[in-house]
Design a protein around this motif. Sequence first.
Motif, mmCIF file in Angstrom:
data_model
loop_
_atom_site.group_PDB
_atom_site.id
_atom_site.type_symbol
_atom_site.label_atom_id
_atom_site.label_comp_id
_atom_site.label_asym_id
_atom_site.label_seq_id
_atom_site.Cartn_x
_atom_site.Cartn_y
_atom_site.Cartn_z
ATOM 1 N N ALA A 5 0.720 2.858 -2.587
ATOM 2 C CA ALA A 5 0.034 1.689 -3.147
ATOM 3 C C ALA A 5 -1.465 1.750 -2.934
ATOM 4 O O ALA A 5 -2.257 1.349 -3.797
ATOM 5 C CB ALA A 5 0.599 0.408 -2.522
ATOM 6 N N LEU A 6 -1.899 2.287 -1.778
ATOM 7 C CA LEU A 6 -3.337 2.333 -1.498
ATOM 8 C C LEU A 6 -4.083 3.239 -2.468
ATOM 9 O O LEU A 6 -5.284 3.054 -2.691
ATOM 10 C CB LEU A 6 -3.569 2.805 -0.059
ATOM 11 N N TYR A 7 -3.392 4.219 -3.055
ATOM 12 C CA TYR A 7 -4.055 5.100 -4.016
ATOM 13 C C TYR A 7 -4.443 4.340 -5.290
ATOM 14 O O TYR A 7 -5.296 4.805 -6.049
ATOM 15 C CB TYR A 7 -3.150 6.271 -4.382
ATOM 16 N N LEU A 8 -3.811 3.196 -5.512
ATOM 17 C CA LEU A 8 -4.091 2.402 -6.701
ATOM 18 C C LEU A 8 -5.156 1.348 -6.455
ATOM 19 O O LEU A 8 -5.534 0.630 -7.376
ATOM 20 C CB LEU A 8 -2.801 1.722 -7.182
ATOM 21 N N SER A 9 -5.630 1.243 -5.225
ATOM 22 C CA SER A 9 -6.632 0.242 -4.885
ATOM 23 C C SER A 9 -8.020 0.705 -5.316
ATOM 24 O O SER A 9 -8.297 1.903 -5.428
ATOM 25 C CB SER A 9 -6.632 -0.024 -3.377
ATOM 26 N N THR A 10 -8.898 -0.261 -5.525
ATOM 27 C CA THR A 10 -10.289 0.047 -5.844
ATOM 28 C C THR A 10 -11.048 0.381 -4.563
ATOM 29 O O THR A 10 -10.574 0.122 -3.452
ATOM 30 C CB THR A 10 -10.951 -1.140 -6.550
ATOM 31 N N GLN A 66 -13.714 -1.061 -3.387
ATOM 32 C CA GLN A 66 -14.053 -2.276 -2.643
ATOM 33 C C GLN A 66 -12.845 -2.803 -1.892
ATOM 34 O O GLN A 66 -12.962 -3.264 -0.740
ATOM 35 C CB GLN A 66 -14.585 -3.340 -3.615
ATOM 36 N N GLU A 67 -11.680 -2.736 -2.512
ATOM 37 C CA GLU A 67 -10.458 -3.202 -1.829
ATOM 38 C C GLU A 67 -10.153 -2.331 -0.611
ATOM 39 O O GLU A 67 -9.742 -2.845 0.440
ATOM 40 C CB GLU A 67 -9.285 -3.188 -2.817
ATOM 41 N N ILE A 81 -9.998 -3.544 3.336
ATOM 42 C CA ILE A 81 -8.831 -3.289 4.183
ATOM 43 C C ILE A 81 -9.248 -2.558 5.461
ATOM 44 O O ILE A 81 -8.815 -2.908 6.568
ATOM 45 C CB ILE A 81 -7.779 -2.472 3.405
ATOM 46 N N ILE A 82 -10.113 -1.550 5.320
ATOM 47 C CA ILE A 82 -10.562 -0.797 6.496
ATOM 48 C C ILE A 82 -11.328 -1.706 7.454
ATOM 49 O O ILE A 82 -11.136 -1.657 8.685
ATOM 50 C CB ILE A 82 -11.438 0.392 6.052
ATOM 51 N N SER A 83 -12.190 -2.554 6.908
ATOM 52 C CA SER A 83 -12.950 -3.476 7.760
ATOM 53 C C SER A 83 -12.021 -4.439 8.494
ATOM 54 O O SER A 83 -12.196 -4.709 9.689
ATOM 55 C CB SER A 83 -13.949 -4.255 6.898
ATOM 56 N N PHE A 84 -11.020 -4.939 7.793
ATOM 57 C CA PHE A 84 -10.072 -5.859 8.432
ATOM 58 C C PHE A 84 -9.291 -5.155 9.544
ATOM 59 O O PHE A 84 -9.110 -5.705 10.640
ATOM 60 C CB PHE A 84 -9.118 -6.403 7.369
ATOM 61 N N LEU A 85 -8.836 -3.943 9.269
ATOM 62 C CA LEU A 85 -8.065 -3.205 10.277
ATOM 63 C C LEU A 85 -8.925 -2.865 11.490
ATOM 64 O O LEU A 85 -8.458 -2.917 12.633
ATOM 65 C CB LEU A 85 -7.483 -1.933 9.656
ATOM 66 N N GLN A 96 -7.618 -13.803 4.832
ATOM 67 C CA GLN A 96 -7.844 -12.425 4.408
ATOM 68 C C GLN A 96 -6.542 -11.646 4.373
ATOM 69 O O GLN A 96 -6.298 -10.847 3.461
ATOM 70 C CB GLN A 96 -8.846 -11.756 5.350
ATOM 71 N N LEU A 97 -5.673 -11.897 5.360
ATOM 72 C CA LEU A 97 -4.376 -11.223 5.385
ATOM 73 C C LEU A 97 -3.518 -11.643 4.199
ATOM 74 O O LEU A 97 -2.849 -10.805 3.579
ATOM 75 C CB LEU A 97 -3.656 -11.544 6.703
ATOM 76 N N ARG A 98 -3.547 -12.914 3.858
ATOM 77 C CA ARG A 98 -2.791 -13.379 2.687
ATOM 78 C C ARG A 98 -3.328 -12.746 1.409
ATOM 79 O O ARG A 98 -2.553 -12.413 0.506
ATOM 80 C CB ARG A 98 -2.849 -14.910 2.592
ATOM 81 N N ARG A 99 -4.645 -12.558 1.348
ATOM 82 C CA ARG A 99 -5.232 -11.919 0.174
ATOM 83 C C ARG A 99 -4.789 -10.469 0.057
ATOM 84 O O ARG A 99 -4.495 -9.967 -1.031
ATOM 85 C CB ARG A 99 -6.759 -12.018 0.244
ATOM 86 N N PHE A 100 -4.713 -9.776 1.189
ATOM 87 C CA PHE A 100 -4.249 -8.388 1.170
ATOM 88 C C PHE A 100 -2.779 -8.314 0.785
ATOM 89 O O PHE A 100 -2.358 -7.405 0.059
ATOM 90 C CB PHE A 100 -4.470 -7.743 2.532
ATOM 91 N N GLU A 101 -1.985 -9.261 1.250
ATOM 92 C CA GLU A 101 -0.564 -9.277 0.888
ATOM 93 C C GLU A 101 -0.395 -9.507 -0.616
ATOM 94 O O GLU A 101 0.454 -8.885 -1.258
ATOM 95 C CB GLU A 101 0.165 -10.346 1.682
#
Length: 230
Positions: free
Chosen positions: A125-130, A132-133, A137-141, A176-181
């Motif tokens: 799924a991450l390969y389909l992310s932009t 910025q997305e 995700i990296i910043s949140f992690l 932010q977690l809900r947005r990622f979900e």
Amino acid sequence: MRKLLAFLRPLVKINYHYPWAVLTTALIIAVASGYYATKLVIDTDLANLLPEDYESVKALNHLRESVGGETALEVVIRSPDFQINKQFARDFIPRAMELWDQRRNDHFVNRHEFRRDVEVLKDYALYLSTDQELRDIISFLEEELEDARLRANPFFVDFEEDFEFEDDAQGERDEQLRRFEKLYHDLVPSEYPVNADSTSLVLRFFPTGSQSDLSYIRDLFSAFEGLIAE
């Protein structure tokens, strides 16, 4: 007026002197015209009005041969029981794929979509992310890892626990977690194409003909409506 009468005078003389010959000739022409009139057909495919060497026509023919028509036909199965919807779909699909167009001497549809293979999408799924997305995700992690590392330290004391902005920060992280979900669920759809409460199941069929062929579209809908009623 005199010129017109002078022009028609030979025809009048022929009709006067040879009435049966004129009548017989008129009947023969009428019969021949009626015969050829019955052979006339209307080409309802609007795409045939364009020359075959047009790039748009070539692209349309290639699309039709490779994946079917330009637009998919969607059949919505609706009932309160999701299992019944799936069973109806399993019974409906093979019958729909066998529907035959007598006029074109071909099947009405050549492909369908029902159950999605989402396992591959889950893994990649991450390969389909932009970009910025991915950065979000990296910043949140990284923030979560730093927070977990600090809390694992026995000498760590959080002096912000008693302040209100700690709750605001936690609320921001939750949002932010809900947005990622939501992003993940958008990239990885459900296994079956259903609505939010799973009461409507959508089947997609890909026609073999063109949507510009009005007779084909009419026959297609008629065939599917008859099958659904059956």
